[in-house]
Design a protein around this motif. Sequence first.
Motif, mmCIF file in Angstrom:
data_model
loop_
_atom_site.group_PDB
_atom_site.id
_atom_site.type_symbol
_atom_site.label_atom_id
_atom_site.label_comp_id
_atom_site.label_asym_id
_atom_site.label_seq_id
_atom_site.Cartn_x
_atom_site.Cartn_y
_atom_site.Cartn_z
ATOM 1 N N PHE A 89 17.982 26.660 43.494
ATOM 2 C CA PHE A 89 18.764 25.899 44.471
ATOM 3 C C PHE A 89 20.212 26.359 44.451
ATOM 4 O O PHE A 89 20.762 26.643 43.381
ATOM 5 N N ARG A 90 20.811 26.453 45.619
ATOM 6 C CA ARG A 90 22.247 26.679 45.746
ATOM 7 C C ARG A 90 22.761 25.817 46.892
ATOM 8 O O ARG A 90 22.129 25.749 47.949
ATOM 9 N N TRP A 91 23.899 25.150 46.683
ATOM 10 C CA TRP A 91 24.585 24.450 47.777
ATOM 11 C C TRP A 91 25.731 25.346 48.210
ATOM 12 O O TRP A 91 26.632 25.646 47.430
ATOM 13 N N GLU A 92 25.685 25.774 49.473
ATOM 14 C CA GLU A 92 26.680 26.737 49.927
ATOM 15 C C GLU A 92 26.729 26.733 51.447
ATOM 16 O O GLU A 92 25.703 26.923 52.104
ATOM 17 N N THR A 93 27.905 26.504 52.017
ATOM 18 C CA THR A 93 28.019 26.561 53.471
ATOM 19 C C THR A 93 27.944 28.008 53.937
ATOM 20 O O THR A 93 28.258 28.948 53.193
ATOM 21 N N LEU A 94 27.548 28.190 55.174
ATOM 22 C CA LEU A 94 27.479 29.537 55.724
ATOM 23 C C LEU A 94 28.873 30.138 55.856
ATOM 24 O O LEU A 94 29.110 31.300 55.498
ATOM 25 N N GLU A 95 29.817 29.330 56.328
ATOM 26 C CA GLU A 95 31.170 29.830 56.555
ATOM 27 C C GLU A 95 31.835 30.271 55.254
ATOM 28 O O GLU A 95 32.500 31.312 55.198
ATOM 29 N N GLY A 96 31.664 29.493 54.201
ATOM 30 C CA GLY A 96 32.352 29.790 52.956
ATOM 31 C C GLY A 96 31.492 30.504 51.933
ATOM 32 O O GLY A 96 31.973 30.818 50.840
ATOM 33 N N THR A 101 23.230 34.947 49.132
ATOM 34 C CA THR A 101 22.554 33.721 48.690
ATOM 35 C C THR A 101 21.247 33.517 49.446
ATOM 36 O O THR A 101 20.271 33.006 48.894
ATOM 37 N N TRP A 102 21.221 33.916 50.715
ATOM 38 C CA TRP A 102 19.997 33.787 51.507
ATOM 39 C C TRP A 102 18.900 34.678 50.935
ATOM 40 O O TRP A 102 17.732 34.276 50.860
ATOM 41 N N ALA A 108 13.626 33.710 45.256
ATOM 42 C CA ALA A 108 13.292 32.720 44.229
ATOM 43 C C ALA A 108 12.264 31.701 44.702
ATOM 44 O O ALA A 108 11.411 31.267 43.920
ATOM 45 N N ASN A 109 12.340 31.314 45.969
ATOM 46 C CA ASN A 109 11.497 30.215 46.450
ATOM 47 C C ASN A 109 10.268 30.665 47.227
ATOM 48 O O ASN A 109 9.226 30.011 47.148
ATOM 49 N N VAL A 110 10.396 31.750 47.980
ATOM 50 C CA VAL A 110 9.269 32.203 48.792
ATOM 51 C C VAL A 110 8.534 33.362 48.124
ATOM 52 O O VAL A 110 7.310 33.318 47.936
ATOM 53 N N LYS A 111 9.269 34.401 47.754
ATOM 54 C CA LYS A 111 8.610 35.600 47.233
ATOM 55 C C LYS A 111 7.874 35.328 45.933
ATOM 56 O O LYS A 111 6.796 35.894 45.692
ATOM 57 N N THR A 112 8.421 34.461 45.076
ATOM 58 C CA THR A 112 7.709 34.131 43.838
ATOM 59 C C THR A 112 6.351 33.511 44.136
ATOM 60 O O THR A 112 5.346 33.837 43.493
ATOM 61 N N TYR A 150 18.836 27.217 51.366
ATOM 62 C CA TYR A 150 17.779 26.542 50.608
ATOM 63 C C TYR A 150 16.699 26.003 51.547
ATOM 64 O O TYR A 150 15.505 26.221 51.323
ATOM 65 N N ALA A 151 17.119 25.320 52.612
ATOM 66 C CA ALA A 151 16.157 24.739 53.543
ATOM 67 C C ALA A 151 15.329 25.819 54.221
ATOM 68 O O ALA A 151 14.115 25.660 54.425
ATOM 69 N N ALA A 152 15.959 26.931 54.584
ATOM 70 C CA ALA A 152 15.223 28.022 55.220
ATOM 71 C C ALA A 152 14.163 28.587 54.285
ATOM 72 O O ALA A 152 13.028 28.875 54.700
ATOM 73 N N SER A 153 14.522 28.738 53.009
ATOM 74 C CA SER A 153 13.549 29.274 52.056
ATOM 75 C C SER A 153 12.394 28.302 51.836
ATOM 76 O O SER A 153 11.227 28.712 51.748
ATOM 77 N N LYS A 154 12.690 27.015 51.779
ATOM 78 C CA LYS A 154 11.623 26.040 51.578
ATOM 79 C C LYS A 154 10.780 25.857 52.846
ATOM 80 O O LYS A 154 9.590 25.536 52.762
ATOM 81 N N ALA A 155 11.380 26.069 54.024
ATOM 82 C CA ALA A 155 10.575 26.095 55.252
ATOM 83 C C ALA A 155 9.608 27.271 55.199
ATOM 84 O O ALA A 155 8.464 27.186 55.676
#
Length: 232
Positions: A89-96, A101-102, A108-112, A150-155
């Motif tokens: 998990f990472r909390w990170e805005t796109l702008e900053g 991270t994507w 970490a979440n999909v490929k594993t 994070y949400a994209a990877s879990k989707a």
Amino acid sequence: MDVERKNVIVTGGFGILGREVGRVLAESGAHVALLDRADAPADIQEKTGAKVALGGVDLTDPASAGAGIDKAVAALGGLDGLVNVAGAFRWETLEGGDVATWDLLYAANVKTAVCACKAALPHLAVSKAGRIVNIGAAAAAKAGPGMGAYAASKAGVARLTEALAEEQKPKGITVNAILPSIIDTPANRKEMADADFRKWVTPGEIADTIQFLLSDKARGITGASIAVPGRV
């Protein structure tokens, strides 16, 4: 929710959730193998009841994943279930934030899960009741600020679950995902010290849901993403 004598591999098995899933399954009579990228803690088998604990398994690498799964299956004497807990998990805005991270969270979440599933499928096909349970997230349905990667990877985990479930229907292998909300762990309590922890879902509650999905009573469920939100 009988899982007695079922052979089950849990990835990410040395973390808080992986340990609890392994412990609950082992206490219910399952033969459990815990796999993780980290080195195996000396007391992991004693504390969880796992039959096998394999460290140094890089589930983002197909060769390492395959070797780890094969070794665990050999030690267990077969495979009936795979639980994909490994993730990040990472909390990170796109702008900053950093675009890297994507990539990190996809790996970490999909490929594993992809690599573990691919390695496990030939073994699960031999079982009379093959089961795969993936750990998704409630954020997969609706992302908040800083949750994009994070949400994209879990989707992606949800879509993997659906596609693989359809592919494996002819072989009788079920594939499901659970979608926890905030999990009550020491790390999350530290990060969100002012939150009401009582509302969060516990690792034990998640483990109980996984146990059901691994059992024969869940034989009619496949391709589902099941919310386990606690009281959030």
